[in-house]
Scaffold this motif. Sequence first.
Motif, PDB file in Angstrom:
ATOM      1  N   LEU A 132       1.662  -2.230   1.476  1.00  0.00           N
ATOM      2  CA  LEU A 132       2.025  -1.492   0.258  1.00  0.00           C
ATOM      3  C   LEU A 132       1.372  -0.111   0.238  1.00  0.00           C
ATOM      4  O   LEU A 132       1.984   0.870  -0.186  1.00  0.00           O
ATOM      5  CB  LEU A 132       1.618  -2.279  -0.994  1.00  0.00           C
ATOM      6  N   ALA A 133       0.123  -0.053   0.679  1.00  0.00           N
ATOM      7  CA  ALA A 133      -0.590   1.232   0.681  1.00  0.00           C
ATOM      8  C   ALA A 133       0.099   2.227   1.613  1.00  0.00           C
ATOM      9  O   ALA A 133       0.267   3.400   1.267  1.00  0.00           O
ATOM     10  CB  ALA A 133      -2.046   1.035   1.110  1.00  0.00           C
ATOM     11  N   ARG A 134       0.520   1.747   2.784  1.00  0.00           N
ATOM     12  CA  ARG A 134       1.197   2.648   3.719  1.00  0.00           C
ATOM     13  C   ARG A 134       2.537   3.093   3.156  1.00  0.00           C
ATOM     14  O   ARG A 134       2.910   4.268   3.239  1.00  0.00           O
ATOM     15  CB  ARG A 134       1.377   1.967   5.082  1.00  0.00           C
ATOM     16  N   PHE A 135       3.247   2.155   2.527  1.00  0.00           N
ATOM     17  CA  PHE A 135       4.594   2.432   2.042  1.00  0.00           C
ATOM     18  C   PHE A 135       4.583   3.335   0.805  1.00  0.00           C
ATOM     19  O   PHE A 135       5.332   4.302   0.716  1.00  0.00           O
ATOM     20  CB  PHE A 135       5.310   1.110   1.738  1.00  0.00           C
ATOM     21  N   TYR A 136       3.728   2.995  -0.168  1.00  0.00           N
ATOM     22  CA  TYR A 136       3.755   3.709  -1.453  1.00  0.00           C
ATOM     23  C   TYR A 136       2.778   4.881  -1.519  1.00  0.00           C
ATOM     24  O   TYR A 136       3.013   5.854  -2.228  1.00  0.00           O
ATOM     25  CB  TYR A 136       3.439   2.744  -2.603  1.00  0.00           C
ATOM     26  N   LEU A 137       1.641   4.764  -0.823  1.00  0.00           N
ATOM     27  CA  LEU A 137       0.590   5.777  -0.958  1.00  0.00           C
ATOM     28  C   LEU A 137       0.470   6.642   0.291  1.00  0.00           C
ATOM     29  O   LEU A 137      -0.304   7.588   0.308  1.00  0.00           O
ATOM     30  CB  LEU A 137      -0.762   5.097  -1.221  1.00  0.00           C
ATOM     31  N   ASN A 138       1.210   6.273   1.336  1.00  0.00           N
ATOM     32  CA  ASN A 138       1.084   6.954   2.620  1.00  0.00           C
ATOM     33  C   ASN A 138      -0.375   6.956   3.078  1.00  0.00           C
ATOM     34  O   ASN A 138      -0.912   7.959   3.528  1.00  0.00           O
ATOM     35  CB  ASN A 138       1.640   8.388   2.524  1.00  0.00           C
ATOM     36  N   VAL A 175      -7.526   1.187  -3.911  1.00  0.00           N
ATOM     37  CA  VAL A 175      -6.114   1.151  -3.486  1.00  0.00           C
ATOM     38  C   VAL A 175      -5.293   0.293  -4.459  1.00  0.00           C
ATOM     39  O   VAL A 175      -4.172   0.649  -4.838  1.00  0.00           O
ATOM     40  CB  VAL A 175      -5.986   0.632  -2.036  1.00  0.00           C
ATOM     41  N   THR A 176      -5.873  -0.821  -4.901  1.00  0.00           N
ATOM     42  CA  THR A 176      -5.179  -1.701  -5.845  1.00  0.00           C
ATOM     43  C   THR A 176      -4.897  -0.967  -7.154  1.00  0.00           C
ATOM     44  O   THR A 176      -3.801  -1.077  -7.718  1.00  0.00           O
ATOM     45  CB  THR A 176      -6.005  -2.982  -6.088  1.00  0.00           C
TER      46      THR A 176
END
Length: 211
Positions: A132-138, A175-176
């Motif tokens: 999710l971090a890679r997808f939404y937060l790059n 991150v959460t």
Amino acid sequence: YKKEGFDYQLIETKEDRQRIIDLFVTKDFLSLDTETTGTDPISAKLVGLSFSVEENQAFYVPIPQDFEEAQKIVNEFKSLYEDERILKIGQNIKFDIMALAAAGIRVAGFKYDTMILHYLLDPESRHGMNHLARFYLNYSPIEIESLIGRGSRQLTMDRVPLEAIAEYGAEDADVTLRLKNLLWPQIAGTGFEKLYREIEEPLIDVLADIE
């Protein structure tokens, strides 16, 4: 931990613990994470507690392996966890609820679980935090294998050097929080808010109790 643009603090003294508790009780929400010795929250022992109340800032509190000492430190945070007024944010927060329940702590207040929020938005894809971090937060969080290794020689979290686990744990809470801030408006915008509030959210505690 002065990573560019991040303020992650290792909290090791009673005075510093009280300082962050005094900060947290003034807030409406708390992003939390627990580090444990294993993946079964009931048999695992707590290794550390992480907290974030502001994006790019987080705190890591190490928990000693001596049972009585550990319990003393966890109990300092008891009234914070049990404060109904403070909303709680977690990734797979059921795990944290169970890990803290084993230490006699009830996590109270409305709960935002970023894993469930994402599941409602996109049931077909993966819901792990790093994905999710890679997808939404790059953003690519620290991989747990870089700390504990993999396979038969894998370490448990209580054997990872403090500096490394502190950054890892603090990053999880941060991150959460950032994921919740991105995903919740999408939930509200797609009409899933009622479903989350009335069914998914109450179910978190029910499932934690059953397990």
